[in-house]
Motif scaffolding. Structure first.
Motif, mmCIF file in Angstrom:
data_model
loop_
_atom_site.group_PDB
_atom_site.id
_atom_site.type_symbol
_atom_site.label_atom_id
_atom_site.label_comp_id
_atom_site.label_asym_id
_atom_site.label_seq_id
_atom_site.Cartn_x
_atom_site.Cartn_y
_atom_site.Cartn_z
ATOM 1 N N ASN A 50 0.829 -1.193 0.000
ATOM 2 C CA ASN A 50 0.000 0.000 0.000
ATOM 3 C C ASN A 50 0.871 1.254 0.000
ATOM 4 O O ASN A 50 2.098 1.176 -0.088
ATOM 5 C CB ASN A 50 -0.995 -0.017 1.173
ATOM 6 C CG ASN A 50 -0.303 0.055 2.525
ATOM 7 O OD1 ASN A 50 0.896 0.322 2.633
ATOM 8 N ND2 ASN A 50 -1.063 -0.189 3.580
ATOM 9 N N ALA A 51 0.240 2.415 0.100
ATOM 10 C CA ALA A 51 0.965 3.679 0.015
ATOM 11 C C ALA A 51 1.963 3.862 1.147
ATOM 12 O O ALA A 51 2.925 4.622 1.021
ATOM 13 C CB ALA A 51 -0.026 4.851 -0.002
ATOM 14 N N GLU A 52 1.760 3.152 2.261
ATOM 15 C CA GLU A 52 2.665 3.263 3.397
ATOM 16 C C GLU A 52 3.756 2.206 3.386
ATOM 17 O O GLU A 52 4.545 2.121 4.317
ATOM 18 C CB GLU A 52 1.856 3.169 4.696
ATOM 19 C CG GLU A 52 0.846 4.284 4.847
ATOM 20 C CD GLU A 52 -0.235 3.935 5.861
ATOM 21 O OE1 GLU A 52 0.106 3.669 7.016
ATOM 22 O OE2 GLU A 52 -1.411 3.921 5.461
ATOM 23 N N GLY A 53 3.788 1.404 2.331
ATOM 24 C CA GLY A 53 4.817 0.385 2.226
ATOM 25 C C GLY A 53 4.518 -0.913 2.945
ATOM 26 O O GLY A 53 5.375 -1.801 2.999
ATOM 27 N N LEU A 54 3.314 -1.067 3.491
ATOM 28 C CA LEU A 54 2.931 -2.318 4.143
ATOM 29 C C LEU A 54 2.534 -3.333 3.080
ATOM 30 O O LEU A 54 1.828 -3.014 2.125
ATOM 31 C CB LEU A 54 1.757 -2.102 5.098
ATOM 32 C CG LEU A 54 1.999 -1.204 6.307
ATOM 33 C CD1 LEU A 54 0.689 -0.968 7.049
ATOM 34 C CD2 LEU A 54 3.035 -1.829 7.247
ATOM 35 N N LEU A 76 -9.905 -8.552 0.101
ATOM 36 C CA LEU A 76 -8.811 -7.864 0.767
ATOM 37 C C LEU A 76 -8.649 -8.360 2.205
ATOM 38 O O LEU A 76 -9.624 -8.471 2.947
ATOM 39 C CB LEU A 76 -9.095 -6.362 0.766
ATOM 40 C CG LEU A 76 -8.256 -5.462 1.668
ATOM 41 C CD1 LEU A 76 -6.811 -5.437 1.205
ATOM 42 C CD2 LEU A 76 -8.840 -4.041 1.658
ATOM 43 N N ASN A 77 -7.416 -8.660 2.594
ATOM 44 C CA ASN A 77 -7.064 -8.816 4.006
ATOM 45 C C ASN A 77 -6.532 -7.467 4.485
ATOM 46 O O ASN A 77 -5.440 -7.046 4.086
ATOM 47 C CB ASN A 77 -5.981 -9.886 4.186
ATOM 48 C CG ASN A 77 -6.539 -11.293 4.122
ATOM 49 O OD1 ASN A 77 -6.914 -11.882 5.125
ATOM 50 N ND2 ASN A 77 -6.595 -11.836 2.907
ATOM 51 N N TYR A 78 -7.311 -6.764 5.306
ATOM 52 C CA TYR A 78 -6.855 -5.470 5.805
ATOM 53 C C TYR A 78 -5.546 -5.630 6.589
ATOM 54 O O TYR A 78 -5.211 -6.718 7.054
ATOM 55 C CB TYR A 78 -7.899 -4.864 6.760
ATOM 56 C CG TYR A 78 -9.305 -4.820 6.261
ATOM 57 C CD1 TYR A 78 -9.661 -4.095 5.134
ATOM 58 C CD2 TYR A 78 -10.320 -5.475 6.961
ATOM 59 C CE1 TYR A 78 -10.975 -4.024 4.703
ATOM 60 C CE2 TYR A 78 -11.645 -5.421 6.543
ATOM 61 C CZ TYR A 78 -11.962 -4.696 5.410
ATOM 62 O OH TYR A 78 -13.254 -4.649 5.000
ATOM 63 N N ARG A 79 -4.859 -4.521 6.783
ATOM 64 C CA ARG A 79 -3.664 -4.542 7.628
ATOM 65 C C ARG A 79 -4.008 -5.135 8.996
ATOM 66 O O ARG A 79 -5.060 -4.850 9.586
ATOM 67 C CB ARG A 79 -3.094 -3.132 7.793
ATOM 68 C CG ARG A 79 -3.990 -2.155 8.528
ATOM 69 C CD ARG A 79 -3.370 -0.771 8.566
ATOM 70 N NE ARG A 79 -3.331 -0.185 7.231
ATOM 71 C CZ ARG A 79 -2.671 0.946 6.935
ATOM 72 N NH1 ARG A 79 -2.025 1.601 7.884
ATOM 73 N NH2 ARG A 79 -2.685 1.405 5.695
ATOM 74 N N GLY A 80 -3.132 -6.008 9.472
ATOM 75 C CA GLY A 80 -3.366 -6.680 10.751
ATOM 76 C C GLY A 80 -4.209 -7.931 10.631
ATOM 77 O O GLY A 80 -4.354 -8.666 11.604
ATOM 78 N N GLN A 128 0.558 -7.160 6.676
ATOM 79 C CA GLN A 128 1.339 -6.464 7.693
ATOM 80 C C GLN A 128 0.540 -5.326 8.311
ATOM 81 O O GLN A 128 -0.493 -4.913 7.792
ATOM 82 C CB GLN A 128 2.627 -5.905 7.070
ATOM 83 C CG GLN A 128 3.568 -6.958 6.555
ATOM 84 C CD GLN A 128 4.797 -6.352 5.888
ATOM 85 O OE1 GLN A 128 4.793 -5.190 5.472
ATOM 86 N NE2 GLN A 128 5.854 -7.141 5.767
ATOM 87 N N GLY A 129 1.036 -4.805 9.431
ATOM 88 C CA GLY A 129 0.459 -3.613 10.027
ATOM 89 C C GLY A 129 -0.513 -3.885 11.157
ATOM 90 O O GLY A 129 -0.745 -5.029 11.550
ATOM 91 N N ASP A 170 -6.208 0.864 2.918
ATOM 92 C CA ASP A 170 -6.011 -0.472 2.350
ATOM 93 C C ASP A 170 -7.015 -0.755 1.232
ATOM 94 O O ASP A 170 -6.665 -1.338 0.202
ATOM 95 C CB ASP A 170 -6.136 -1.533 3.444
ATOM 96 C CG ASP A 170 -5.043 -1.423 4.497
ATOM 97 O OD1 ASP A 170 -4.019 -0.755 4.230
ATOM 98 O OD2 ASP A 170 -5.215 -1.992 5.590
ATOM 99 N N VAL A 171 -8.264 -0.357 1.443
ATOM 100 C CA VAL A 171 -9.271 -0.543 0.398
ATOM 101 C C VAL A 171 -8.899 0.275 -0.837
ATOM 102 O O VAL A 171 -9.003 -0.205 -1.976
ATOM 103 C CB VAL A 171 -10.678 -0.161 0.905
ATOM 104 C CG1 VAL A 171 -11.698 -0.224 -0.232
ATOM 105 C CG2 VAL A 171 -11.105 -1.087 2.044
#
Length: 255
Positions: A6-10, A68-72, A77-78, A88-89
């Motif tokens: 994603n945009a944050e690198g996760l 989608l598997n959301y962060r966490g 990751q995350g 994430d979406v």
């Protein structure tokens, strides 16, 4: 299992289902957004509940379907936050839109997943339409700064051990961001693009009045109230039939 950053690198993980046959042209795509995890499934397994739906959409309708598997959650990751899950979406829409096999992206979400889908759909005009199922009109009943909510999220495995989040201020900032997500406002911004709102009249977690408020804000949404249905609409065949019918009707919108 497909993966992207994603945009944050996760690194996020998802289940991408594609038609088995080789279509002559690019196919429509839908991002399926899971509900908030429960004690029964936890963060690791919540997205898996709708993998079969993605497979069904791909094989029976010849769409591309990404869960989608959301962060966490799952192997992504995350750590959980509402705004993080919105991001994430948005990244899942980017990923699917960039696939050569896909032309046009729709969003469909269950529970809080519908709220995330509406938020992203209201800002990203590449999204052709949004479906919300069992979705609250806002998150005002969720106090994400409350200690018991944080503890519950940790038990679900979507937050790291006790040193996260680091400060009370960070928790309050995340809670404030969550409270600002209003699906009725998003619905107004999504219009005139199509929107489907499905709800069970026996939903003990989210009132059917929320669905009516979302539909009214959109103006032209297809509101479906399912008699006797509860909150877990991913397991209700009537809801799935309505969703699949709505998706099928969208193919006329592809130029």
């Amino acid at each position: 299992m497909t993966r992207w950053c994603n945009a944050e690198g996760l690194e996020l993980r998802g289940h991408l289902a594609l038609p088995e046959s080789q279509p002559v042209r690019a196919v429509p795509g839908v991002v399926l957004c899971p509900a908030f995890p429960s004690q029964a499934n936890g963060g690791r397994a919540v997205a898996q509940l709708i993998y079969p739906l993605a497979d069904r959409i791909a094989q029976n309708m010849e769409w591309a379907a990404l869960v989608l598997n959301y962060r966490g959650c799952g192997e992504s990751q995350g750590d959980f936050s509402v705004q993080g899950w919105v991001s994430d979406v948005a990244s899942a829409v980017d990923y699917l839109a960039q696939c050569n096999e896909v032309e046009g992206v729709w969003l469909a979400g269950f529970g809080i997943g519908g709220a995330l889908a509406a938020q992203v759909g209201s800002k990203d005009t590449r999204v052709r339409g949004v479906a919300c199922m069992g979705t609250p009109v806002d998150l005002s009943k969720w106090d994400f700064a409350a200690e018991e909510v944080v503890d519950y999220a940790r038990k679900l495995g979507i937050l790291s051990p006790d040193d996260y989040p680091a400060t009370k201020e960070e928790l309050e900032q995340r809670a404030t961001a969550a409270q600002q997500l209003r699906v009725d406002r998003c619905a107004d911004e999504i219009a005139p693009r199509p929107m489907l709102v499905v709800h069970g009249d026996d939903d003990k977690e989210v009132s059917a009045l929320d669905a009516r408020a979302i539909a009214e804000a959109h103006g032209g949404s297809g509101l479906r109230i399912i008699s006797g249905a509860g909150h877990r609409l991913h397991a209700d065949p009537r809801c799935i039939a309505v969703l699949l019918g709505w998706l099928s009707s969208q193919i006329t919108l592809i130029p």
